[in-house]
Enzyme design. Structure first.
Site, PDB file in Angstrom:
ATOM      1  N   HIS B 224       0.861  -1.191   0.000  1.00  7.71           N
ATOM      2  CA  HIS B 224       0.000   0.000   0.000  1.00  7.71           C
ATOM      3  C   HIS B 224       0.899   1.243   0.000  1.00  7.71           C
ATOM      4  O   HIS B 224       1.381   1.669  -1.041  1.00  7.71           O
ATOM      5  CB  HIS B 224      -0.953  -0.076   1.198  1.00  7.71           C
ATOM      6  CG  HIS B 224      -1.976   1.003   1.290  1.00  7.71           C
ATOM      7  ND1 HIS B 224      -2.235   1.880   0.276  1.00  7.71           N
ATOM      8  CD2 HIS B 224      -2.837   1.353   2.305  1.00  7.71           C
ATOM      9  CE1 HIS B 224      -3.196   2.714   0.646  1.00  7.71           C
ATOM     10  NE2 HIS B 224      -3.573   2.418   1.867  1.00  7.71           N
ATOM     11  N   HIS B 264      -1.509  -0.523 -10.643  1.00 10.09           N
ATOM     12  CA  HIS B 264      -2.433  -0.041  -9.622  1.00 10.09           C
ATOM     13  C   HIS B 264      -3.750  -0.806  -9.772  1.00 10.09           C
ATOM     14  O   HIS B 264      -4.161  -1.102 -10.895  1.00 10.09           O
ATOM     15  CB  HIS B 264      -2.674   1.464  -9.815  1.00 10.09           C
ATOM     16  CG  HIS B 264      -3.342   2.114  -8.642  1.00 10.09           C
ATOM     17  ND1 HIS B 264      -4.698   2.061  -8.452  1.00 10.09           N
ATOM     18  CD2 HIS B 264      -2.833   2.811  -7.595  1.00 10.09           C
ATOM     19  CE1 HIS B 264      -4.993   2.716  -7.333  1.00 10.09           C
ATOM     20  NE2 HIS B 264      -3.889   3.176  -6.789  1.00 10.09           N
ATOM     21  N   ASP B 320       3.476   6.634  -6.688  1.00 11.93           N
ATOM     22  CA  ASP B 320       4.733   6.396  -5.977  1.00 11.93           C
ATOM     23  C   ASP B 320       5.947   6.529  -6.890  1.00 11.93           C
ATOM     24  O   ASP B 320       7.052   6.791  -6.424  1.00 11.93           O
ATOM     25  CB  ASP B 320       4.735   4.979  -5.383  1.00 11.93           C
ATOM     26  CG  ASP B 320       3.599   4.788  -4.395  1.00 11.93           C
ATOM     27  OD1 ASP B 320       3.328   5.714  -3.618  1.00 11.93           O
ATOM     28  OD2 ASP B 320       2.985   3.704  -4.410  1.00 11.93           O
TER      29      ASP B 320
END
Lengths: 383, 383
Positions: B224, B264, B320
């Site tokens: 996560h 994702h 990210d």
């Protein structure tokens, strides 16, 4: 993909599990196939943990080895007790203190940082956490009473040692066995909110400290673990009133109050754990000579069942309805009932995390968007 | 009731929400109807919090009042800093230290114990928590570097104040704006695992400290929130290797390694937040004259897109992939990236808890029992 919103995820199956089976209509509960009443009568909490974590009941030597490992991890370090002492000075709620104390335990884990996705690591960390929760809780309770913590004893059982750390005195056999049974009864219960929370956290590959800390937080909610305290507070209110329990209940219902400890998402009949705790409450009453708590509970139950027809409507006594009076008779402070629930349920959290991670899939549902469609930002001086 | 096990709850709708809308195929994200790029360019993190919590962007006077309230809650008490100092001595992971620090904040809440199910209480508590998270984190980072915490300044913005508490020096405008944008981009994202965890905990009527502590725990998982650190560690590895980024990537993939920051659950194209952070990373590079981090990232992206066809397969850069190098250029230690994510996402946790509790239903799914059917307990000496 269904388009229906599953409010509260009621009835949604999120995993397969070999751990506990619930029959809500028959009022039955099994851990790994064993009826809960047999485990309550004939296994210890440690044996039950072994069963949940390993799939079968231990032989004597397996149990001895497991008990040794578990009891060797009871000590907590000075940094944690220091924090608990500060929290006691602030008169923190014991469940919140437990949450902070548990979270802090990770710093003392020699293996912290290990990616905790294999069964061995999860169970080893689970043993450490399970061993230390009672120590955190008892230390906190001692601090807030202005007393020093009692060091854990490695010689006592999990149940005995907790009562010993709380009071400084080893409990008698009836108290120890009753408390051991209560721990056994609370150790697992399918995907309740705290267990599911722990699984969701662990599904991100967060460590077990994060999962268990989150479980403690979820269990602190009055709609989940908090109800056992509410039941005892109700019984104390009955005791302080001029009315008998039936009269008191009648006027409480007339005032629109809910009687805590009744009704369950899964059970439509009396919770099998409540049946067992009722017997234990009765046995404790006979052993101590103080029978009023058990009597109040039974009279309220009879009234709600016979006069109000609640059980016919599928609203029946749940485990909390009898655990409160059992803990009270054991001399445990009322606001420790929910933390005690955590002390036991940590066994289930660890077992479900272990099971779920063998075939992990990040738990990430969706919401249906019902908000405004795309709009453009108006500069702040024109709003 | 469906009988299908919904592994990971993928595609299961658990609530209606007016907060954020995601279009995974188009790569778009809106908060309350506003495209994320407009908010990133033209709103502050505080304005975005106001939007998420109240439903509309603030007027100037509403924003001023909100900013004042938020900044007035930045201080944390000595009990919490004492615990953070002890955790620093144990070299605790910063995300675990944040989890413990946040959990401990409840003891200092003047309203603790209030049943937190109304919007007013939730938002008020949410303000306190959101204001204090950066202070907890910066204090922890200072302690572990052997320095004293820097007291928060009420004069600075949320973003500026954090960078100031970290370094003791007020950041320049480019740094402050970039960090503010990063906080804005991470504030909400539908029912990700940590948001869903916070909602599940709050659905028991546990307090917001329990919900946010659990959210921090969930976010700590490498599946996560942990991935932004992995990205930067990858870039540092590239920098330390004799190979260029493309060569490095080629051999990493040959070795069966996964490149972090790609793919994702919701987006099948490039994450819109990654697009924005890519621009910011580029702007930072131009401002500092150090362009290699942005270049490495872009070269790896081009290779995975053009040579490996990942984007065609629906595996694209996520948020990210670019946040790591932005934080690195801001001089933030790599292991604070995930805690910074929490500093921002707490806004979404509070918003979703608030929204869910307006029509609460305890979140309690089920598991399908696939274990042994009823069996009888064999006495331990016969096993």
């Amino acid at each position: 993909m269904t388009d229906q919103v599953r409010h509260g995820l009621e009835g949604v199956l999120v995993a397969e599990s070999e751990l506990s089976k619930l029959d809500g209509d028959a009022g039955e509960l099994w851990y790994r196939g064993y009826p809960i009443a047999e485990l309550a009568d004939r296994a210890t909490f440690e044996g039950t943990l072994y069963l949940l974590w390993n799939g079968s009941l231990p032989t004597q030597s397996e149990l001895d080895s497991f008990v040794d490992k578990l009891s060797s991890h009871r000590r907590i370090d000075a940094a944690v007790t220091g924090t608990l002492e500060r929290l006691a000075q602030r008169d923190e709620d014991p469940m919140a203190a437990l949450r902070t104390g548990v979270s802090m335990l990770s710093a003392g884990d020699p293996e912290r940082g290990l990616v905790p996705t294999d069964s061995e690591t999860i169970r080893r960390t689970g043993r450490r956490l399970t061993a230390k929760l009672p120590t955190v809780l008892a230390a906190y309770d001692r601090f807030r009473r202005g007393e020093k913590p009692v060091e854990p004893s490695e010689e006592l059982s999990h149940a005995e040692n907790f009562l010993y750390m709380l009071t400084g005195t080893e409990p008698d056999d009836v108290a120890a066995e009753t408390f051991d049974t209560a721990l056994t009864l609370h150790a697992d219960h399918g995907l309740n909110a705290s267990t599911f929370t722990a699984m969701t956290v662990a599904s991100t590959h967060a460590d077990l400290y994060s999962a268990v800390t989150a479980g403690v937080g979820a269990l602190s909610g009055p709609l989940h673990g908090g109800a056992n305290q509410d039941v005892m507070e109700t019984l104390l209110e009955v005791d302080n009133s001029d009315d008998g329990p039936v009269e008191w209940t009648r006027s409480a219902l007339d005032d629109g109050r809910r009687i805590p400890g009744w009704g369950h998402r899964v059970y439509s009949v009396k919770d099998p754990r409540a049946e067992i705790l009722e017997e234990r409450s009765d046995a404790l009453a006979r052993s101590t000579g103080e029978s009023k708590w058990c009597e109040y509970t039974r009279e309220i139950e009879a009234h709600l069942t016979d006069e109000r027809g609640l059980v016919e409507k599928g609203i029946a006594p749940n485990v909390d309805f009898y655990s409160g009076s059992v803990y009270y008779q054991l001399g445990i402070p009322v606001d420790l009932y929910t933390p005690i629930f955590a002390m036991s349920r940590v066994g289930g959290w660890v077992a479900h995390v272990d099971e779920y991670l063998t075939d992990n899939r990040l738990i990430r549902p969706r919401s249906r968007y019902v908000g405004l469609e795309s709009r453009s930002l108006v500069p702040i001086d024109e709003r």
